[in-house]
Design a protein around this motif. Structure first.
Motif, PDB file in Angstrom:
ATOM      1  N   GLY A 138     -33.518 -39.308 -11.588  1.00 52.98           N
ATOM      2  CA  GLY A 138     -32.693 -38.186 -12.026  1.00 52.98           C
ATOM      3  C   GLY A 138     -31.984 -37.606 -10.831  1.00 52.98           C
ATOM      4  N   ALA A 139     -31.412 -36.441 -10.992  1.00 47.39           N
ATOM      5  CA  ALA A 139     -30.674 -35.793  -9.913  1.00 47.39           C
ATOM      6  C   ALA A 139     -30.794 -34.289 -10.071  1.00 47.39           C
ATOM      7  CB  ALA A 139     -29.206 -36.218  -9.932  1.00 47.39           C
ATOM      8  N   PRO A 140     -30.601 -33.518  -8.993  1.00 47.74           N
ATOM      9  CA  PRO A 140     -30.682 -32.062  -9.088  1.00 47.74           C
ATOM     10  C   PRO A 140     -29.748 -31.512 -10.158  1.00 47.74           C
ATOM     11  CG  PRO A 140     -30.576 -32.744  -6.793  1.00 47.74           C
ATOM     12  CD  PRO A 140     -30.323 -33.969  -7.613  1.00 47.74           C
ATOM     13  N   ALA A 141     -30.258 -30.562 -10.945  1.00 44.79           N
ATOM     14  CA  ALA A 141     -29.465 -29.974 -12.026  1.00 44.79           C
ATOM     15  C   ALA A 141     -28.401 -29.050 -11.444  1.00 44.79           C
ATOM     16  CB  ALA A 141     -30.365 -29.210 -12.978  1.00 44.79           C
ATOM     17  N   LEU A 142     -27.155 -29.280 -11.806  1.00 44.10           N
ATOM     18  CA  LEU A 142     -26.065 -28.458 -11.296  1.00 44.10           C
ATOM     19  C   LEU A 142     -26.145 -27.012 -11.800  1.00 44.10           C
ATOM     20  CD1 LEU A 142     -23.076 -30.981 -11.562  1.00 44.10           C
ATOM     21  CD2 LEU A 142     -24.470 -30.428  -9.556  1.00 44.10           C
ATOM     22  N   SER A 143     -26.948 -26.782 -12.813  1.00 43.45           N
ATOM     23  CA  SER A 143     -27.156 -25.414 -13.300  1.00 43.45           C
ATOM     24  C   SER A 143     -27.870 -24.548 -12.271  1.00 43.45           C
ATOM     25  CB  SER A 143     -27.973 -25.435 -14.591  1.00 43.45           C
ATOM     26  OG  SER A 143     -29.272 -25.959 -14.344  1.00 43.45           O
ATOM     27  N   THR A 291     -33.198 -43.183 -16.862  1.00 48.03           N
ATOM     28  CA  THR A 291     -32.434 -41.934 -16.848  1.00 48.03           C
ATOM     29  C   THR A 291     -31.200 -42.054 -17.733  1.00 48.03           C
ATOM     30  OG1 THR A 291     -33.114 -41.557 -14.558  1.00 48.03           O
ATOM     31  CG2 THR A 291     -31.277 -40.244 -15.374  1.00 48.03           C
ATOM     32  N   ASP A 292     -30.924 -41.011 -18.497  1.00 46.76           N
ATOM     33  CA  ASP A 292     -29.645 -40.863 -19.196  1.00 46.76           C
ATOM     34  C   ASP A 292     -29.021 -39.590 -18.668  1.00 46.76           C
ATOM     35  OD1 ASP A 292     -27.483 -40.450 -20.844  1.00 46.76           O
ATOM     36  OD2 ASP A 292     -28.604 -40.576 -22.729  1.00 46.76           O
ATOM     37  N   ILE A 293     -28.205 -39.713 -17.624  1.00 47.68           N
ATOM     38  CA  ILE A 293     -27.672 -38.509 -16.976  1.00 47.68           C
ATOM     39  C   ILE A 293     -26.660 -37.800 -17.862  1.00 47.68           C
ATOM     40  CG2 ILE A 293     -25.762 -39.652 -15.747  1.00 47.68           C
ATOM     41  CD1 ILE A 293     -26.554 -37.834 -13.343  1.00 47.68           C
ATOM     42  N   ALA A 298     -34.596 -37.760 -18.709  1.00 43.15           N
ATOM     43  CA  ALA A 298     -35.146 -38.638 -17.684  1.00 43.15           C
ATOM     44  C   ALA A 298     -36.611 -38.887 -17.956  1.00 43.15           C
ATOM     45  CB  ALA A 298     -34.959 -38.025 -16.294  1.00 43.15           C
ATOM     46  N   ALA A 299     -37.097 -40.036 -17.492  1.00 48.32           N
ATOM     47  CA  ALA A 299     -38.518 -40.348 -17.502  1.00 48.32           C
ATOM     48  C   ALA A 299     -39.062 -40.020 -16.117  1.00 48.32           C
ATOM     49  CB  ALA A 299     -38.737 -41.815 -17.838  1.00 48.32           C
ATOM     50  N   TYR A 308     -44.703 -42.921 -17.292  1.00 48.23           N
ATOM     51  CA  TYR A 308     -43.730 -41.851 -17.065  1.00 48.23           C
ATOM     52  C   TYR A 308     -43.659 -41.010 -18.335  1.00 48.23           C
ATOM     53  CZ  TYR A 308     -42.087 -44.578 -13.043  1.00 48.23           C
ATOM     54  OH  TYR A 308     -42.003 -45.265 -11.856  1.00 48.23           O
ATOM     55  N   LEU A 309     -43.103 -39.820 -18.213  1.00 50.88           N
ATOM     56  CA  LEU A 309     -42.934 -38.946 -19.361  1.00 50.88           C
ATOM     57  C   LEU A 309     -41.458 -38.671 -19.561  1.00 50.88           C
ATOM     58  CD1 LEU A 309     -44.403 -37.188 -21.524  1.00 50.88           C
ATOM     59  CD2 LEU A 309     -44.259 -35.283 -19.904  1.00 50.88           C
ATOM     60  N   MET A 310     -40.915 -39.131 -20.704  1.00 48.28           N
ATOM     61  CA  MET A 310     -39.532 -38.808 -21.061  1.00 48.28           C
ATOM     62  C   MET A 310     -39.457 -37.340 -21.432  1.00 48.28           C
ATOM     63  SD  MET A 310     -37.442 -39.314 -24.481  1.00 48.28           S
ATOM     64  CE  MET A 310     -38.302 -37.825 -24.941  1.00 48.28           C
TER      65      MET A 310
END
Length: 526
Positions: A138-143, A291-293, A298-299, A308-310
């Motif tokens: 995943g990636a850092p949330a832009l929020s 991951t589905d960005i 994300a898992a 992993y946990l989705m």
């Protein structure tokens, strides 16, 4: 010999729930204390760490007194907590400021500067984004709701606090420090700092390039441990304060989504649970990182080895009801004497049950504090749509319950694509899942059976207890899942199906048309 027990702590955003749990998943005693959330200008949301600790001590005392068991039967203490919080502490573990919670978005501007490059894809430098996706999933949330943004906010806006910070701790990490004196982060609590290589889920480790990309000094991160590791024993002063024996083990535990997935009994791949608390999510264990960005799914690492946990996260669920209670229906003076109030949420249930499905065309958008999935948009806000003089307070209450369910339905399609299969059932857990009316609304809106745990509010505590027993080698997760008990299963009412299909179409169109307006209206506050 008497069966051993675990003192299981479930610290959520609204408060601390503590339970005394047996290896069979039986809750011998349970107690709750609220914890205040401080909302600040500029999308800030903080809590006082000492409030957490005092709530833990008070609830632990209460359950131990209620159960009346010998301290020798308590084999371990184990915590499940809200995730994505950030507490900067000094070398003594003393907080240097209030905890920044998962709702806080003040770090968004600092994060955007950190993740951007000369050329950007979806707001990220493409090379950095590719590295995060490949290593972290995943990636850092832009929020700005992740610890990744919180730490940058502290670095930029509170430089002296940053300079004095020995370690940045998540909520779980802070409680574990108070219990043992050890600075550690679990494989799941560190996830949204976005500094770990998660490709081998059984060997999570820091990555030098990710640490460099974070903008935070590497030595400010704590040691990593698995969720099931015995990280030490109770500090002598804590053992004395609680009346527990010295040498009582402390197991690392997990953040709430990991614990809920275990407490729900949803261990098999793709077997999903629906958590209904302050926030809400759909979660399911999966065998591999993915991951589905585009949908912010994300898992991620969790408590179960080799899994992993989705996670598909909805920002606001039960807090829509608490907003109605605390800011619309009751004055602050009345809430100070809340023990004299009737059980407001049970009254909401009785009222909603009398209103026809579809709330007479009234729609509610539950985006009180932005949204994360299936769209990440921190500018979204809640609201009633199509309100008329024909509607009543009763209609509004039903519309709020339906609005949260419609938002959850919005997540279901991307969740099913992620899992590569249709959901055949959802196990409902959390405080909201105690509502029979809401469970039926979810079944009708989603078109799925909703399986209600026997004690939905205790799922996280039971999950934490199971993690502890696994860590003590007295249980395995498969046996724990087989012990799960259910209260009821709610089948979809197909008479309501077309009505809710229409409501859902209007709900998503409402978002599509209003999203640009929300962004314009709320730009200054972001």
């Amino acid at each position: 010999m008497d069966e051993q027990l675990v003192l299981a702590v479930d610290l959520g955003t609204s408060g601390c729930k503590t339970a005394l749990v047996s290896r069979s998943g039986t809750v011998l005693a349970w107690a709750y204390r609220p914890v205040t959330l401080h909302l600040l200008d500029g999308a800030g949301a903080e809590q006082v760490p000492e409030d957490w600790w005092q709530a833990l001590l008070a609830t632990a005392h209460e359950v131990l007194d209620k159960a009346g068991v010998s301290a020798s039967r308590v084999a371990a203490v184990c915590c499940s907590t809200q995730g994505e919080g950030t507490i900067p502490v000094d070398r003594e573990g003393i907080p240097l400021m209030n905890a920044i919670t998962w709702m806080d978005m003040r770090g968004a501007a600092s994060l955007r500067k950190q993740v951007r490059g000369w050329v950007n894809v979806a707001g990220y430098d493409p090379l950095k984004l590719a590295r995060w996706l490949r290593l972290c999933g995943g990636a850092p949330a832009l929020s700005g709701k992740d610890p990744a943004a919180h730490m940058l906010f502290i670095r930029d806006m509170y430089p002296q606090v940053y300079h004095n910070t020995y370690k940045f701790l998540n909520v779980l990490d802070y409680l574990n420090f108070r219990l043992t004196g050890r600075f550690v982060a679990t494989h799941d609590s560190i996830q949204t700092s976005w500094v770990t290589d998660n490709r081998d889920v059984d060997r999570i480790r820091y990555n030098d390039k990710l640490l460099q990309a974070s903008g935070i000094e590497a030595d400010k991160f704590p040691e990593l441990v698995p969720c099931t590791e015995v990280i030490g024993v109770l500090r002598a002063d804590v053992a004395n304060a609680l009346g527990l024996r010295r040498g009582t083990a402390v197991v690392a535990g997990a953040i709430d989504n990991s614990a809920a997935a275990i407490g729900a009994g949803t261990l098999a791949d793709g077997d999903a649970h629906l958590y209904l608390g302050t926030s809400s999510w759909i979660g399911a264990h999966v065998p591999q990182k993915k991951t589905d960005i585009s949908a912010m799914i994300a898992a991620i690492p969790c408590a179960v080895p080799s899994k992993y946990l989705m996670m598909a996260m909805q920002t606001s669920a039960g807090n829509n009801l608490s907003f109605l209670k605390e800011k619309i229906l009751y004055h602050q003076d009345e809430l100070l004497n809340e023990e004299q109030l009737p059980d407001v949420y049970k009254i909401f249930d009785r009222i909603a049950a009398k209103v026809p499905a579809g709330s007479q065309g009234l729609l509610y958008a539950p985006w009180l504090y932005g949204e994360r999935c299936p769209v990440e948009d921190r500018s979204l806000r809640g609201g009633l749509f199509n309100l008329s003089l024909d509607h009543t307070r009763e209609t509004v209450i039903r519309a709020i319950l339906e609005g949260v369910a419609l938002n959850t339905r919005w997540m279901v399609d991307p969740v099913q694509r992620f899992l590569g299969r249709k959901l055949d059932c959802l196990t409902a857990v959390g405080g909201g899942a105690t509502s029979n009316v809401w469970c039926q609304i979810f079944a009708d809106v989603l078109g799925l059976p909703i399986r209600q745990l026997a004690e939905p509010m205790q799922a996280n505590a039971i999950g934490a207890a199971y993690i502890a027993f696994v860590g003590l080698r007295q249980l395995d997760f498969a046996t724990a899942a087989a012990q799960t008990r259910y209260r009821a299963t709610y089948q979809p009412n197909h008479v309501h199906r077309n009505l809710y299909n229409d409501s859902f179409g209007a709900f998503t169109e409402l978002h599509r048309r209003l999203a640009p307006l929300y962004q314009r209206l709320n730009h200054q506050g972001l």
